[in-house]
Design an enzyme around this catalytic site. Sequence first.
Site, PDB file in Angstrom:
ATOM      1  N   HIS A 195       0.849  -1.184   0.000  1.00 41.91           N
ATOM      2  CA  HIS A 195       0.000   0.000   0.000  1.00 41.91           C
ATOM      3  C   HIS A 195       0.881   1.228   0.000  1.00 41.91           C
ATOM      4  O   HIS A 195       1.929   1.228   0.641  1.00 41.91           O
ATOM      5  CB  HIS A 195      -0.908   0.015   1.241  1.00 41.91           C
TER       6      HIS A 195
ATOM      7  N   ASP B  66      -8.056  -5.074  -0.084  1.00 43.82           N
ATOM      8  CA  ASP B  66      -8.579  -5.908  -1.170  1.00 43.82           C
ATOM      9  C   ASP B  66      -8.241  -7.386  -1.036  1.00 43.82           C
ATOM     10  O   ASP B  66      -8.747  -8.201  -1.804  1.00 43.82           O
ATOM     11  CB  ASP B  66      -8.029  -5.406  -2.513  1.00 43.82           C
TER      12      ASP B  66
HETATM   13  N1  ACO Z   1       4.169  -7.758  -4.779  1.00 45.41           N
HETATM   14  C1  ACO Z   1       5.525  -7.770  -4.897  1.00 45.41           C
HETATM   15  N2  ACO Z   1       6.320  -6.702  -4.705  1.00 45.41           N
HETATM   16  C2  ACO Z   1       5.724  -5.546  -4.367  1.00 45.41           C
HETATM   17  C3  ACO Z   1       4.323  -5.441  -4.206  1.00 45.41           C
HETATM   18  C4  ACO Z   1       3.540  -6.600  -4.421  1.00 45.41           C
HETATM   19  N3  ACO Z   1       2.213  -6.559  -4.299  1.00 45.41           N
HETATM   20  N4  ACO Z   1       4.007  -4.173  -3.875  1.00 45.41           N
HETATM   21  C5  ACO Z   1       5.164  -3.508  -3.822  1.00 45.41           C
HETATM   22  N5  ACO Z   1       6.210  -4.333  -4.116  1.00 45.41           N
HETATM   23  C6  ACO Z   1       7.624  -3.978  -4.105  1.00 45.41           C
HETATM   24  C7  ACO Z   1       8.028  -3.193  -5.345  1.00 45.41           C
HETATM   25  O1  ACO Z   1       8.442  -4.042  -6.384  1.00 45.41           O
HETATM   26  C8  ACO Z   1       9.133  -2.341  -4.803  1.00 45.41           C
HETATM   27  O2  ACO Z   1      10.274  -3.125  -4.680  1.00 45.41           O
HETATM   28  P1  ACO Z   1      11.757  -2.465  -4.902  1.00 45.41           P
HETATM   29  O3  ACO Z   1      11.893  -1.453  -3.809  1.00 45.41           O
HETATM   30  O4  ACO Z   1      12.689  -3.615  -4.780  1.00 45.41           O
HETATM   31  O5  ACO Z   1      11.731  -1.852  -6.276  1.00 45.41           O
HETATM   32  C9  ACO Z   1       8.679  -2.000  -3.381  1.00 45.41           C
HETATM   33  O6  ACO Z   1       7.832  -3.107  -2.994  1.00 45.41           O
HETATM   34  C10 ACO Z   1       7.880  -0.696  -3.270  1.00 45.41           C
HETATM   35  O7  ACO Z   1       6.779  -0.768  -4.184  1.00 45.41           O
HETATM   36  P2  ACO Z   1       6.203   0.483  -4.969  1.00 45.41           P
HETATM   37  O8  ACO Z   1       5.481  -0.001  -6.178  1.00 45.41           O
HETATM   38  O9  ACO Z   1       7.287   1.492  -5.185  1.00 45.41           O
HETATM   39  O10 ACO Z   1       5.197   1.071  -3.911  1.00 45.41           O
HETATM   40  P3  ACO Z   1       4.021   2.051  -4.225  1.00 45.41           P
HETATM   41  O11 ACO Z   1       3.703   2.738  -2.967  1.00 45.41           O
HETATM   42  O12 ACO Z   1       4.330   2.894  -5.420  1.00 45.41           O
HETATM   43  O13 ACO Z   1       2.828   1.064  -4.670  1.00 45.41           O
HETATM   44  C11 ACO Z   1       0.955  -0.386  -4.609  1.00 45.41           C
HETATM   45  C12 ACO Z   1       1.806   0.660  -3.840  1.00 45.41           C
HETATM   46  C13 ACO Z   1       0.598   0.162  -6.005  1.00 45.41           C
HETATM   47  C14 ACO Z   1      -0.324  -0.606  -3.848  1.00 45.41           C
HETATM   48  C15 ACO Z   1       1.790  -1.685  -4.741  1.00 45.41           C
HETATM   49  O14 ACO Z   1       2.108  -2.180  -3.449  1.00 45.41           O
HETATM   50  C16 ACO Z   1       1.069  -2.754  -5.557  1.00 45.41           C
HETATM   51  O15 ACO Z   1       1.172  -2.753  -6.780  1.00 45.41           O
HETATM   52  N6  ACO Z   1       0.313  -3.684  -4.886  1.00 45.41           N
HETATM   53  C17 ACO Z   1      -0.439  -4.682  -5.585  1.00 45.41           C
HETATM   54  C18 ACO Z   1      -1.733  -4.087  -6.098  1.00 45.41           C
HETATM   55  C19 ACO Z   1      -2.736  -3.826  -4.983  1.00 45.41           C
HETATM   56  O16 ACO Z   1      -2.999  -4.671  -4.136  1.00 45.41           O
HETATM   57  N7  ACO Z   1      -3.345  -2.619  -5.040  1.00 45.41           N
HETATM   58  C20 ACO Z   1      -4.388  -2.228  -4.085  1.00 45.41           C
HETATM   59  C21 ACO Z   1      -3.893  -1.144  -3.181  1.00 45.41           C
HETATM   60  S1  ACO Z   1      -5.135  -0.754  -1.995  1.00 45.41           S
HETATM   61  C22 ACO Z   1      -6.210   0.191  -2.832  1.00 45.41           C
HETATM   62  O17 ACO Z   1      -5.925   0.905  -3.731  1.00 45.41           O
HETATM   63  C23 ACO Z   1      -7.577   0.129  -2.448  1.00 45.41           C
END
Ligand code: ACO
Length: 428
Positions: free
Chosen positions: A307, A364
Amino acid sequence: MPNKATLEVNNQKYDFPLFVGTENEVAIDVKALRAATGGVTTIDPGYKNTGSCLSDITFLDGEKGILRYRGYSIEELAEKADFLEVVYLLIFGELPNAEQLDKFHTDIKLKSVVDDDIKKIIDAFPKSAHPMGVLSSLTSALTAFNPSSVNVDSEAEMYNAIIKILGKFPVLVAWTLRKQQGLPLDYGDNSLGYVQNILKMMFCKPNENYVENKIVLEALNKLLILHADHEQNCSTSTVRIVGSSHAGLFASISAGISALWGPLHGGANQAVLEMLEAIKQDGGDTKKYMAKAKDKQDPFRLMGFGHRVYKNFDPRAKIIKAEADKVLADLGVEDPILGIAKGLEQEALNDPYFVDRKLYPNVDFYSGIIYRAMNIPVEMFTVMFALGRLPGWIAQWREMRLRKEPIGRPRQVYTGENLRAFVDLNKR
Ligand code: ACO
């Protein structure tokens, strides 16, 4: 605590005031930055460090896993409140007394009829259309059928637009589902409670008596409350920025629905269920999918994990997980994907990749399992999220308009070509 921040640019120092919120959140007020520095701006892709507004609506502490609407904890509201009370609370700032709640509900019911011609628009969509696309279009179409709700300025005009969307939106949600299922498009039953009516509109069949299921009703009430607001997330920021141009409420909400649709935002609830289903079909090997999620060459992400703001347990996910156990047990549903979800969660919570990046289950991760037990089709999950988020969008839009916020218009730093001469087509 110091009350200013000093920034040095090209050996020149500039002071900017600090703004401290009621929960001691500190922000550097950079409103005067460009004027003071002669055009220096800030770069913050994804707005990870940018406060776009001041807001009295929702408090979220992602480090501690705290979520409150208007000062009330999400845990207490989910346990004790009715969704319509929370709708009122979010929009108007206080819990309603019995008389206020009754008037609010009556006002909404009086505006709940959707123009029958909207059915013609629904008819034009293929049955295969994604419900979020349909819902966004229908919400936008409401503008055409309710022109008096577009240019709203006074509080009274805003109230009118608000009760209209609260009345009509559940009908559009139900019709979106019913169209997909080939069921007749009925109107609701205004003798029922707000959430009761939503369920009946969604599930009543033309050839049998509708029987209410109390467990499903309670679960939906809770899910809607848990989704009702989440401060400046992608869809809410969209609603505020579209609304800041004084486009109407319905157009702003329609844009919010489009933003919510994406799998990185509300669309994650559909993506989670599809992922869990795929893992099941693939023999239930959670370790294989954990490895894929950690492999930077693999685009796969563990949907429902991580998140932007929570770097601790999402408090909503805790409540929903407990609710999933209860609802499935009460309804006598045995869903193997619940076991797969719990297995993935356990592995992630003990895996350094997820621990180091503070990736926890989000709202979610378990909601789709409850929706599936309630017989809601998977493509409708994000629509259910939109139904819950509607009051948050409205509250944020109203706050933005009442505060007379300026039109949203970020800056950029240009990285393209410098001035160059046009080359005629025959010389390129
Ligand atoms: N699975 C694997 N790795 C992940 C995940 C995941 N679900 N989420 C984040 N990471 C990793 C990234 O690859 C990144 O790794 P790195 O530092 O080695 O490059 C690190 O964790 C940080 O991730 P970011 O994408 O930079 O974090 P950001 O805050 O931009 O994204 C997000 C948050 C979009 C929610 C992300 O965690 C994600 O894509 N999750 C899966 C989709 C999801 O469940 N979305 C619902 C969110 S809740 C809502 O909107 C209601």
